[in-house]
Write a protein that holds these residues in place. Structure first.
Motif, PDB file in Angstrom:
ATOM      1  N   ALA A   1       0.622  -1.182  -0.028  1.00  9.18           N
ATOM      2  CA  ALA A   1       0.131  -0.062   0.092  1.00  9.18           C
ATOM      3  C   ALA A   1       0.861   1.359   0.032  1.00  9.18           C
ATOM      4  N   LEU A   2       1.930   1.196   0.912  1.00  8.45           N
ATOM      5  CA  LEU A   2       2.895   2.239   0.840  1.00  8.45           C
ATOM      6  C   LEU A   2       3.594   2.558  -0.753  1.00  8.45           C
ATOM      7  N   ASP A   3       3.918   1.328  -1.354  1.00 10.58           N
ATOM      8  CA  ASP A   3       4.438   1.543  -2.542  1.00 10.58           C
ATOM      9  C   ASP A   3       3.555   2.247  -3.425  1.00 10.58           C
ATOM     10  N   GLU A   4       1.959   1.921  -3.266  1.00 19.22           N
ATOM     11  CA  GLU A   4       1.084   2.491  -4.220  1.00 19.22           C
ATOM     12  C   GLU A   4       0.928   4.102  -3.762  1.00 19.22           C
ATOM     13  N   LEU A   5       1.059   4.218  -2.539  1.00 18.39           N
ATOM     14  CA  LEU A   5       0.982   5.905  -2.310  1.00 18.39           C
ATOM     15  C   LEU A   5       2.228   6.520  -3.083  1.00 18.39           C
ATOM     16  N   ARG A   6       3.354   5.685  -2.964  1.00 19.31           N
ATOM     17  CA  ARG A   6       4.459   6.599  -3.484  1.00 19.31           C
ATOM     18  C   ARG A   6       4.135   6.788  -5.271  1.00 19.31           C
TER      19      ARG A   6
END
Ligand SMILES: [Zn+2]
Length: 434
Positions: free
Chosen positions: A319-324
């Motif tokens: 999910a953090l990768d998606e935010l980035r």
């Protein structure tokens, strides 16, 4: 042991030192002064790789014969050796320039990181070599703390046999754990594992680790702070403030002052993630209200960015990768979330700034990748404190996931760089072989 050349001037030393660098009682104790000077040489070698005798004379204020003596002491412990630089080119110009270097694998430090479902270990040498690494995953978390202690004792046994193969000594085992670690080496609160307060070092010794080995537990963000401080370009700041976000729910942090972790009297120093930014705000896992982690921690960011469903399905990291990815695409909601996070993180960092006055702030873990969006808010908050000629620099961490292990190994080996006499003299047969 290599032969130690005579002093270039061949003159006997008149005094131990022209400019003793120790003050007070220690200066009156010749063995403390000697340890101090040996430590200076080892720290310079760590920093610069190789040194000439002239470099050592300048740094210690010692006369050449005393420098020769110091190098002989370090060589007798297997810590340094001569390196003849210049080679063929130097032949025409008389004697080749003799430099000294660290023996790369004499002193070893084992770093072990405990996480909820994994144990990772790296064996480092004092010269910065990575000699071995190992990892082990457990599918349903750790059972009893004794299971972890057994696993760490086995890693220590493996490291000791590797050290023996290299003719080296294992000086320390430094374990990092999430959550607070008290100054007495006890894990103060193992929320991640459900163990409560724990004397892990005692358990590791009970599992067979030698009494003579220095074993320590430190918080993993503190260890990462140390590694990232030393990864900064020279001249390094006197005080570095480090804040990171990794796999846990909170932001971790650390303060490095004069090259060492500032853990405070009880070991909790550097918990930047739990600085209050709103005293009537959200409840934090630490039991307090309104900590910066509850606004800028991974879960808070994912909630604001409406990515909690993805986090539940694919995990926090995905999910953090998606935010980035959304930030890179310039999606408005993601950008607004990250910019606001920068303002809030900046407010917390300003509080820390007023207490410890850092000259660099390092963002680690996934915060490193968000720096572009966080930095405007951080700089705006720090602006009233920032001097025009010496602004606070905000940097991204350089070591990524390995920062904690690199820092733990460095922390464990530090006593050797303070007082190299903690390393035993080589036995006569080792010395003859070397
Ligand atoms: Zn908190």
């Amino acid at each position: 042991m290599g032969s130690v050349p005579e002093s270039r001037r061949g003159a006997p030393a008149r005094g131990a030192s022209r400019a003793p660098h120790l003050a007070g009682e220690a200066a009156a104790d010749p063995s403390a002064l000697r340890s101090h000077n040996l430590g200076i040489v080892m720290r310079m070698l760590r920093e610069h790789g190789t040194l000439t005798r002239k470099d050592i004379e300048h740094a210690t204020g010692l006369v050449p014969a005393s420098v020769t003596n110091l190098i002989a002491d370090l060589a007798a412990r297997g810590l340094v050796r001569d390196q003849r630089a210049g080679g063929i080119e130097a032949r025409g110009r008389g004697r080749p320039r003799v430099t000294v270097e660290q023996v790369p694998d004499r002193c070893l430090g084992l770093a072990v990181r405990i996480e909820r479902e994994r144990l990772t270990a790296e064996l480092h040498s004092s010269a910065g070599l990575l000699l071995d690494s190992a990892s082990r995953t457990v599918s349903h978390g750790w059972g009893q703390p004794g299971d972890v202690a057994d696993a760490i004792a086995a890693l220590i046994a493996r490291a000791e046999s590797l050290a023996a193969e290299h003719g080296g000594v294992l000086l320390a085992c430094t374990v990092t754990a999430p959550g607070p670690v008290g100054g007495d080496n006890r894990i103060a609160d193992t929320l991640d594992f459900g163990w409560g307060h724990l004397d892990l070092v005692g358990l590791v010794r009970a599992a067979g680790a030698p009494e003579s080995l220095r074993i320590q537990v430190i918080n993993d963000s503190r260890a990462a702070a140390l590694a990232e401080h030393w990864a900064l370009a020279r001249p390094r700041p006197h005080v570095t403030l480090y804040v990171e976000s990794t796999s846990g729910p909170s932001l971790g942090g650390g303060i490095v002052a004069d090259g060492r972790i500032l853990a405070g009297g009880r070991g909790y120093g550097g918990e930047i993630g739990h600085i209050t930014v709103d005293w009537r705000g959200r409840s934090c896992v630490c039991g307090a209200i309104g900590c910066v982690s509850t606004y800028v921690g991974p879960d808070a960011l994912l909630t604001s960015a409406r990515l909690t469903d993805l986090a539940q399905m694919a995990g926090r990291a995905a999910a953090l990768d998606e935010l980035r990815a959304r930030l890179d695409r310039g999606e408005k909601r993601a950008v607004d979330v990250a910019l606001r996070a920068g303002d809030i993180l900046g407010a917390a960092l300003r509080s820390a700034y007023d207490v410890v006055n850092p000259s660099a702030v390092v963002l680690g873990g996934y915060l490193a990748g968000l720096r572009r969006w966080l930095e405007p808010g951080i700089q705006m908050q720090l602006a009233p404190r920032s001097e025009k000629l010496a602004p606070v620099t905000v940097e991204s961490g350089r070591l990524g996931r390995r920062a904690g292990l690199v820092g733990a190994a460095r922390h464990g080996l530090q006593p050797m760089f303070e007082d190299p006499t903690v390393v035993p003299l080589l036995r006569a047969d080792d010395a003859a072989a070397g």
